[in-house]
Write a protein that holds these residues in place. Structure first.
Motif, PDB file in Angstrom:
ATOM      1  N   ASN A 235     -37.480  27.386  17.475  1.00 46.74           N
ATOM      2  CA  ASN A 235     -36.150  27.675  16.916  1.00 46.74           C
ATOM      3  C   ASN A 235     -35.276  26.439  16.773  1.00 46.74           C
ATOM      4  N   MET A 236     -35.889  25.275  16.819  1.00 46.12           N
ATOM      5  CA  MET A 236     -35.117  24.040  16.717  1.00 46.12           C
ATOM      6  C   MET A 236     -34.319  23.955  15.425  1.00 46.12           C
ATOM      7  N   ASP A 237     -34.837  24.563  14.373  1.00 43.33           N
ATOM      8  CA  ASP A 237     -34.120  24.514  13.098  1.00 43.33           C
ATOM      9  C   ASP A 237     -32.840  25.341  13.136  1.00 43.33           C
ATOM     10  N   LYS A 238     -32.687  26.183  14.166  1.00 48.31           N
ATOM     11  CA  LYS A 238     -31.489  27.015  14.294  1.00 48.31           C
ATOM     12  C   LYS A 238     -30.431  26.369  15.181  1.00 48.31           C
ATOM     13  N   TYR A 239     -30.790  25.262  15.816  1.00 49.76           N
ATOM     14  CA  TYR A 239     -29.821  24.587  16.673  1.00 49.76           C
ATOM     15  C   TYR A 239     -28.728  23.940  15.837  1.00 49.76           C
ATOM     16  N   ASP A 240     -27.486  24.213  16.219  1.00 54.97           N
ATOM     17  CA  ASP A 240     -26.321  23.653  15.523  1.00 54.97           C
ATOM     18  C   ASP A 240     -25.821  22.455  16.323  1.00 54.97           C
ATOM     19  N   SER A 241     -25.945  21.275  15.755  1.00 57.54           N
ATOM     20  CA  SER A 241     -25.596  20.042  16.463  1.00 57.54           C
ATOM     21  C   SER A 241     -24.104  19.939  16.786  1.00 57.54           C
ATOM     22  N   VAL A 242     -23.303  20.854  16.259  1.00 57.87           N
ATOM     23  CA  VAL A 242     -21.876  20.865  16.594  1.00 57.87           C
ATOM     24  C   VAL A 242     -21.691  21.207  18.071  1.00 57.87           C
ATOM     25  N   HIS A 243     -22.638  21.984  18.610  1.00 65.10           N
ATOM     26  CA  HIS A 243     -22.576  22.412  20.006  1.00 65.10           C
ATOM     27  C   HIS A 243     -23.507  21.567  20.873  1.00 65.10           C
ATOM     28  N   PRO A 244     -23.188  21.426  22.159  1.00 64.23           N
ATOM     29  CA  PRO A 244     -24.051  20.640  23.062  1.00 64.23           C
ATOM     30  C   PRO A 244     -25.456  21.233  23.135  1.00 64.23           C
ATOM     31  N   PHE A 245     -26.458  20.369  23.071  1.00 67.30           N
ATOM     32  CA  PHE A 245     -27.834  20.852  23.105  1.00 67.30           C
ATOM     33  C   PHE A 245     -28.158  21.521  24.437  1.00 67.30           C
ATOM     34  N   LYS A 246     -27.661  20.955  25.538  1.00 71.36           N
ATOM     35  CA  LYS A 246     -27.980  21.510  26.851  1.00 71.36           C
ATOM     36  C   LYS A 246     -27.479  22.947  26.992  1.00 71.36           C
ATOM     37  N   ALA A 247     -26.332  23.230  26.382  1.00 71.58           N
ATOM     38  CA  ALA A 247     -25.809  24.595  26.449  1.00 71.58           C
ATOM     39  C   ALA A 247     -26.715  25.552  25.678  1.00 71.58           C
TER      40      ALA A 247
END
Length: 204
Positions: free
Chosen positions: A68-80
């Motif tokens: 699901n990496m393509d769904k990660y929004d870089s606006v938010h912290p990755f760790k969260a």
């Protein structure tokens, strides 16, 4: 690999690591896994009963992360984002393997229903987490989701697939059981008349 190309990445530029993972770069995925391994495993250990269970949850969680990496929004912290996936994976594991059995177990008696935040504040977070593992898993999970993750009772009810009143009951039981364990392992923190005061407090 995306379009048959292996995307490069720079370990000092996390954005390129994410992009490379999305592109299917195994090296980038290994880097991400190693970089967040300890953090992720600590989360999994909180919600499982054994290191073996934690390992299962960890591996399944990372599989979900990479899928699901393509769904990660870089606006938010990755760790969260990663933390949410690991917690949800752990709860799904619990529901699959533990829920129905534990729902049939009667509630534990909690000898000290009063919860004294001043006393709890005198021991460290790590010490509290160690004691938490001595609490029945359903109580432990409710407590962790509420206190550590910041979910409200309605959200916890949805995650665990139980009603909100049951969540509230489990949370009260968890606090009471934790208080009892603190008194058992750290008796010096309690005044000699604490049990009497606690009893009178609950009568009022």
């Amino acid at each position: 690999m995306l379009f048959g190309k292996k995307s490069s990445f720079d370990e000092n530029d996390f954005g390129t690591v994410v992009s490379a993972c999305v592109a299917g770069n195994n090296q980038a995925q290994r880097y991400l896994y190693k970089h967040f391994f300890s953090y992720s495993k600590s989360i999994c250990l909180r919600y499982t009963s054994t290191p073996e269970e934690a390992e299962e949850v960890l591996n399944e969680g990372f599989l979900k992360v990479f899928n699901n990496m393509d769904k990660y929004d870089s606006v938010h912290p990755f760790k969260a984002w990663l933390r949410t996936i690991m917690v949800n994976t752990a709860i799904s594991y619990y529901r699959k393997h533990k829920k129905h059995h534990e729902d049939m177990v009667s509630l534990e008696d909690a000898p000290y229903p009063r919860f004294d935040d001043d006393i709890v504040g005198q021991i460290t977070a790590d010490e509290i987490l160690k004691l938490i593992h001595e609490i029945k898993p359903i109580y432990k999970n409710v407590f962790l989701l509420y206190v550590v993750e910041g979910y409200n009772h309605r959200e916890i009810a949805d995650l665990l697939q139980i009603n909100e009143a049951t969540v509230r009951s489990h949370y009260v039981r968890a606090r009471a059981r934790l208080q009892h364990l603190i008194k058992q392992y750290y008796p010096h923190l309690f005044p000699s008349d604490w049990g009497i005061k606690s009893f009178k407090s609950n009568e009022n």
